[in-house]
Every structure is written in structure tokens, then in C-alpha cells.
Design a protein around this motif. Structure first.
Motif, PDB file in Angstrom:
ATOM      1  N   THR A 176       0.814  -1.219   0.000  1.00  0.00           N
ATOM      2  CA  THR A 176       0.000   0.000   0.000  1.00  0.00           C
ATOM      3  C   THR A 176       0.846   1.267   0.000  1.00  0.00           C
ATOM      4  OG1 THR A 176      -0.136   0.007   2.422  1.00  0.00           O
ATOM      5  CG2 THR A 176      -1.883  -1.146   1.242  1.00  0.00           C
ATOM      6  N   LEU A 177       2.111   1.168   0.382  1.00  0.00           N
ATOM      7  CA  LEU A 177       2.961   2.348   0.525  1.00  0.00           C
ATOM      8  C   LEU A 177       3.834   2.565  -0.710  1.00  0.00           C
ATOM      9  CD1 LEU A 177       4.231   1.932   4.206  1.00  0.00           C
ATOM     10  CD2 LEU A 177       2.210   3.169   3.389  1.00  0.00           C
ATOM     11  N   ASP A 178       3.855   3.808  -1.189  1.00  0.00           N
ATOM     12  CA  ASP A 178       4.761   4.182  -2.270  1.00  0.00           C
ATOM     13  C   ASP A 178       6.055   4.769  -1.719  1.00  0.00           C
ATOM     14  OD1 ASP A 178       2.962   3.758  -4.669  1.00  0.00           O
ATOM     15  OD2 ASP A 178       1.732   5.109  -3.474  1.00  0.00           O
ATOM     16  N   GLU A 179       5.948   5.419  -0.560  1.00  0.00           N
ATOM     17  CA  GLU A 179       7.097   6.075   0.054  1.00  0.00           C
ATOM     18  C   GLU A 179       7.038   5.882   1.568  1.00  0.00           C
ATOM     19  OE1 GLU A 179       8.012  10.054  -1.692  1.00  0.00           O
ATOM     20  OE2 GLU A 179       6.079   9.796  -2.677  1.00  0.00           O
ATOM     21  N   ILE A 180       8.175   6.067   2.218  1.00  0.00           N
ATOM     22  CA  ILE A 180       8.261   5.906   3.665  1.00  0.00           C
ATOM     23  C   ILE A 180       9.138   7.025   4.221  1.00  0.00           C
ATOM     24  CG2 ILE A 180      10.231   4.340   3.473  1.00  0.00           C
ATOM     25  CD1 ILE A 180       7.519   3.834   6.073  1.00  0.00           C
ATOM     26  N   VAL A 181       8.747   7.564   5.378  1.00  0.00           N
ATOM     27  CA  VAL A 181       9.558   8.560   6.078  1.00  0.00           C
ATOM     28  C   VAL A 181       9.750   8.070   7.504  1.00  0.00           C
ATOM     29  CG1 VAL A 181       9.844  10.985   6.696  1.00  0.00           C
ATOM     30  CG2 VAL A 181       8.453  10.379   4.698  1.00  0.00           C
ATOM     31  N   VAL A 182      10.996   7.808   7.889  1.00  0.00           N
ATOM     32  CA  VAL A 182      11.305   7.285   9.219  1.00  0.00           C
ATOM     33  C   VAL A 182      12.577   7.947   9.740  1.00  0.00           C
ATOM     34  CG1 VAL A 182      10.202   5.044   8.878  1.00  0.00           C
ATOM     35  CG2 VAL A 182      12.585   5.348   8.219  1.00  0.00           C
ATOM     36  N   ASP A 183      12.828   7.792  11.034  1.00  0.00           N
ATOM     37  CA  ASP A 183      14.075   8.284  11.593  1.00  0.00           C
ATOM     38  C   ASP A 183      15.180   7.243  11.417  1.00  0.00           C
ATOM     39  OD1 ASP A 183      14.440   6.857  14.536  1.00  0.00           O
ATOM     40  OD2 ASP A 183      12.338   7.101  13.975  1.00  0.00           O
ATOM     41  N   GLU A 184      16.402   7.681  11.619  1.00  0.00           N
ATOM     42  CA  GLU A 184      17.581   6.846  11.358  1.00  0.00           C
ATOM     43  C   GLU A 184      17.587   5.565  12.180  1.00  0.00           C
ATOM     44  OE1 GLU A 184      22.472   7.317  11.639  1.00  0.00           O
ATOM     45  OE2 GLU A 184      21.155   9.066  11.877  1.00  0.00           O
ATOM     46  N   ASP A 185      17.316   5.655  13.467  1.00  0.00           N
ATOM     47  CA  ASP A 185      17.360   4.466  14.320  1.00  0.00           C
ATOM     48  C   ASP A 185      16.278   3.461  13.946  1.00  0.00           C
ATOM     49  OD1 ASP A 185      19.543   5.395  15.747  1.00  0.00           O
ATOM     50  OD2 ASP A 185      18.326   6.366  17.280  1.00  0.00           O
ATOM     51  N   LEU A 186      15.091   3.968  13.604  1.00  0.00           N
ATOM     52  CA  LEU A 186      14.020   3.063  13.181  1.00  0.00           C
ATOM     53  C   LEU A 186      14.389   2.379  11.870  1.00  0.00           C
ATOM     54  CD1 LEU A 186      11.251   1.791  13.314  1.00  0.00           C
ATOM     55  CD2 LEU A 186      10.268   3.935  12.450  1.00  0.00           C
ATOM     56  N   ALA A 187      14.976   3.120  10.938  1.00  0.00           N
ATOM     57  CA  ALA A 187      15.373   2.523   9.659  1.00  0.00           C
ATOM     58  C   ALA A 187      16.358   1.377   9.882  1.00  0.00           C
ATOM     59  CB  ALA A 187      15.998   3.581   8.752  1.00  0.00           C
ATOM     60  N   ARG A 188      17.333   1.572  10.757  1.00  0.00           N
ATOM     61  CA  ARG A 188      18.302   0.509  11.047  1.00  0.00           C
ATOM     62  C   ARG A 188      17.610  -0.698  11.681  1.00  0.00           C
ATOM     63  NH1 ARG A 188      23.318   2.453  10.191  1.00  0.00           N
ATOM     64  NH2 ARG A 188      23.618   4.714  10.367  1.00  0.00           N
ATOM     65  N   ALA A 189      16.679  -0.431  12.602  1.00  0.00           N
ATOM     66  CA  ALA A 189      15.964  -1.523  13.263  1.00  0.00           C
ATOM     67  C   ALA A 189      15.124  -2.305  12.263  1.00  0.00           C
ATOM     68  CB  ALA A 189      15.083  -0.963  14.382  1.00  0.00           C
ATOM     69  N   VAL A 190      14.494  -1.613  11.328  1.00  0.00           N
ATOM     70  CA  VAL A 190      13.673  -2.272  10.309  1.00  0.00           C
ATOM     71  C   VAL A 190      14.541  -3.169   9.429  1.00  0.00           C
ATOM     72  CG1 VAL A 190      12.359  -1.844   8.184  1.00  0.00           C
ATOM     73  CG2 VAL A 190      11.821  -0.568  10.272  1.00  0.00           C
ATOM     74  N   LEU A 191      15.671  -2.647   8.970  1.00  0.00           N
ATOM     75  CA  LEU A 191      16.547  -3.447   8.110  1.00  0.00           C
ATOM     76  C   LEU A 191      17.140  -4.610   8.869  1.00  0.00           C
ATOM     77  CD1 LEU A 191      18.275  -0.557   6.146  1.00  0.00           C
ATOM     78  CD2 LEU A 191      16.699  -2.247   5.216  1.00  0.00           C
ATOM     79  N   ASN A 192      17.491  -4.406  10.138  1.00  0.00           N
ATOM     80  CA  ASN A 192      18.025  -5.507  10.947  1.00  0.00           C
ATOM     81  C   ASN A 192      16.977  -6.583  11.156  1.00  0.00           C
ATOM     82  OD1 ASN A 192      20.537  -4.337  11.208  1.00  0.00           O
ATOM     83  ND2 ASN A 192      20.067  -3.333  13.164  1.00  0.00           N
ATOM     84  N   LEU A 193      15.751  -6.174  11.428  1.00  0.00           N
ATOM     85  CA  LEU A 193      14.679  -7.139  11.658  1.00  0.00           C
ATOM     86  C   LEU A 193      14.385  -7.932  10.389  1.00  0.00           C
ATOM     87  CD1 LEU A 193      12.529  -8.264  13.555  1.00  0.00           C
ATOM     88  CD2 LEU A 193      11.035  -6.369  12.883  1.00  0.00           C
ATOM     89  N   ALA A 194      14.313  -7.244   9.262  1.00  0.00           N
ATOM     90  CA  ALA A 194      14.055  -7.930   7.996  1.00  0.00           C
ATOM     91  C   ALA A 194      15.201  -8.886   7.656  1.00  0.00           C
ATOM     92  CB  ALA A 194      13.858  -6.911   6.880  1.00  0.00           C
ATOM     93  N   GLY A 195      16.436  -8.474   7.939  1.00  0.00           N
ATOM     94  CA  GLY A 195      17.585  -9.327   7.675  1.00  0.00           C
ATOM     95  C   GLY A 195      17.620 -10.546   8.573  1.00  0.00           C
ATOM     96  N   ALA A 196      17.199 -10.349   9.838  1.00  0.00           N
ATOM     97  CA  ALA A 196      17.197 -11.470  10.785  1.00  0.00           C
ATOM     98  C   ALA A 196      16.196 -12.532  10.403  1.00  0.00           C
ATOM     99  CB  ALA A 196      16.900 -10.943  12.195  1.00  0.00           C
ATOM    100  N   GLU A 197      15.097 -12.111   9.761  1.00  0.00           N
ATOM    101  CA  GLU A 197      14.099 -13.093   9.337  1.00  0.00           C
ATOM    102  C   GLU A 197      14.677 -14.035   8.283  1.00  0.00           C
ATOM    103  OE1 GLU A 197       9.778 -11.138   9.685  1.00  0.00           O
ATOM    104  OE2 GLU A 197      11.036 -10.328   8.120  1.00  0.00           O
TER     105      GLU A 197
END
Length: 320
Positions: free
Chosen positions: A299-320
């Protein structure tokens, strides 16, 4: 070799130079030092991390390019805006300010704008500061009133934006969450509610807050549904990750069905996905699971997040 300066001197000189815009000569007189000493102190302040220099793009609060590229590559969104780690400000503030800059840049070229509810959207609306030049703009909420919203029918942000932009606005006179499928069915038959949802689905641009299950507004949304014990157990078995506009999904982005799907009055996942530009907003590492799921909903075309959240999201996706 000159003795190292104390942290107090570094901080005081840095404040005078960077925050009060004083010259090095003025700082030297104020602190009783030579001009060359002030130059060395300012260099030491940068080297020791007392001062952090960032280069900001014109018109945007700033961004972290490598994390933006990582989010785009990992989730396939068109654009990611990652705002640098805030110094002395909350993550929600810096993300909301970035969202306001993005909106201000696009404002002259859109004819209709929709948004969800929540603390992020309230902050975003408060930060928007643009000349009201777009007489064609229509604005409307994508969903009814937030359960905990003290404003009239949850239209507080609508009123703030409409006044600032002098835009035509449409209210959504309904609660966003109801306590039973019977109430949901009855309200969804009301012509005024159907019209509000149709308007929401037809906007050019939408900004939506991203919730993470059990955190902040997502917790209040579920509480407002007054689920029975069996309904709560059913929801738990579906492993909810987060929500957008009260619509819950799991970490793979799969929309959840009953019981929550028949409790929300507002735009559907399919309708949201059909909007040409949908920008998701989130701040704080506690939102990581909800953001991962949101980025996979399509549903999302774009995302706006802070730096720490972005790192947490990528780490979580990578851990999966």
C-alpha cells in the motif's frame, strides 16, 4: 603542546559559534583567549563529537542516503526518506517536520489530500507552513475519529490544515472503531459514511501513520474494539504486526480478517493501495515490526522514518 581544553570550554565556544553566530574574534574576547585558540577549540569540538556537522539537502530536513537505499532495495518502495538521528528532539518531531517539508514541496501540484490520524499526523499538520496558493485543493481524513482523540469526530488535523491552506475540507463524521460487527455493518450502509470513504479513496496524495501492534495508538485501537475472549484469541493467532488506518496486517504484509476487519470505519487496504501516492510515516524503534509489515503490504509508495528506526527495520528484515 597546548593542554587539552575542558568539555565546558568546548561546549561554550561551540554554542557561541554555531548557535549564536558569533565570530571567532568575538568568541576570543568573550572567553579571554586568542583567535588561534578559538579555532583549535572549535576543531576539537568537532573531533570529540561535541559538534556534529551534517549537510542537508535544500527543502528537506536532511537524510541518510545509505539507509534510504537499503529500504528501497529491501522492500521495493519508490522512495525512502530517512531523517538523521535527532539531537535534543524526539524522533516523532523530526519525522513530522520532514513530512511537512515533503508536503509543502508537493502542495502546489495536487488537487486532493488525505491523511490518517494519530500523534504523527497531528505533529505533521502543526509543522506545515506554506503560503495558501492552491485554491483547488480538497482535504479529507481517510478514516473516522481516533478512539482517544479529544477533537470533534477526530477531525482536529483536518481543521488545522484547512485553516492554514484555506482549502476545501470534508469531515468524516464517524468513529473509526466500533464495538461490534452489527454496528459496523449498520454504519457502512450510511450514505454519508460511504461518501466519505469514496472521497478518501480518490485523493491524489495520502499521508498515513504506521502503527505497531501493542504500541501507542495500535493498543488503543484494539482496546476500543472491545473484543470478546474468543475474538482476542483469534486476533492473537493471526500474529498481528501493525496497522495503517486501523487495518491490521502481519509481518508479511498480509491483511488480517475477522474480528478486526469488521470493526473499522474507513478506507480499506485495497482502496489505499489504489491511491497514486501513499506516504507512510513512523518514528521510534518500537515501531520496527509494524513498519516491516507495512512495507510489505503493497500500500505504501514512500516511507519517512528516523535513522534508528530505519536501522531496526533493516536488521529485523535481515534477521528473518
Amino acid at each position: 603542546m597546548p593542554a587539552p581544553r575542558s568539555q565546558d570550554v568546548l561546549v561554550r565556544a561551540a554554542r557561541l559559534y554555531y548557535l549564536e553566530d558569533r565570530s571567532q574574534g568575538e568568541i576570543a574576547k568573550t572567553l579571554g583567549l586568542s583567535r588561534s585558540s578559538v579555532s583549535r577549540i572549535l576543531s576539537a569540538a568537532r573531533e570529540q563529537g561535541v559538534v556534529e556537522v551534517r549537510i542537508h539537502d535544500p527543502g528537506l530536513v536532511g537524510h541518510v542516503a545509505d539507509l534510504e537505499e537499503g529500504l528501497v532495495a529491501a522492500f521495493g518502495v519508490k522512495t525512502a526518506f530517512v531523517v538523521p538521528r535527532p539531537r535534543g528532539r524526539s524522533p516523532i518531531e523530526v519525522v513530522a517536520r520532514a513530512a511537512a517539508h515533503i508536503f509543502e514541496e508537493r502542495y502546489p501540484r495536487i488537487t486532493s489530500f488525505g491523511f490518517s490520524w494519530g500523534a504523527m499526523i497531528d505533529r505533521f499538520a502543526g509543522f506545515v507552513d506554506v503560503e495558501p496558493i492552491n485554491a483547488a485543493l480538497r482535504i479529507c481524513p481517510l478514516v473516522g475519529g481516533l478512539p482517544s482523540d479529544a477533537g470533534p469526530a477526530g477531525n482536529t488535523s483536518l481543521e488545522v490544515l484547512a485553516e492554514k491552506l484555506r482549502a476545501l475540507s470534508f469531515r468524516f463524521e464517524s468513529p473509526s472503531v466500533v464495538e461490534s460487527p452489527e454496528t459496523w455493518s449498520a454504519l457502512m450502509k450510511e450514505s454519508g459514511i460511504r461518501a466519505a470513504i469514496e472521497r478518501a479513496a480518490a485523493v491524489d496524495l495520502a499521508f498515513v501513520g504506521i502503527g505497531s501492534f501493542g504500541v501507542h495508538n495500535s493498543r488503543r485501537v484494539v482496546a476500543a474494539m472491545h473484543l470478546s475472549e474468543s475474538e482476542a484469541a483469534l486476533l492473537s493467532r493471526q500474529a498481528p504486526a501493525g496497522d495503517i488506518c486501523g487495518r491490521f496486517y502481519d509481518v508479511t504484509g498480509r491483511p488480517l480478517g475477522l474480528p478486526t476487519s469488521q470493526r473499522v470505519i474507513g478506507i480499506s487496504e485495497e482502496q489505499l493501495a489504489s491511491i497514486r501516492g501513499v506516504v507512510g510515516l513512523a518514528a521510534g524503534v518500537e515501531k520496527a515490526l509494524g513498519v516491516v509489515g507495512a512495507l510489505r503490504t503493497g500500500t505504501l509508495d514512500e516511507i519517512v522514518v528516523d535513522e534508528d528506526l530505519a536501522r531496526a527495520v533493516l536488521n529485523l528484515a535481515g534477521a528473518e
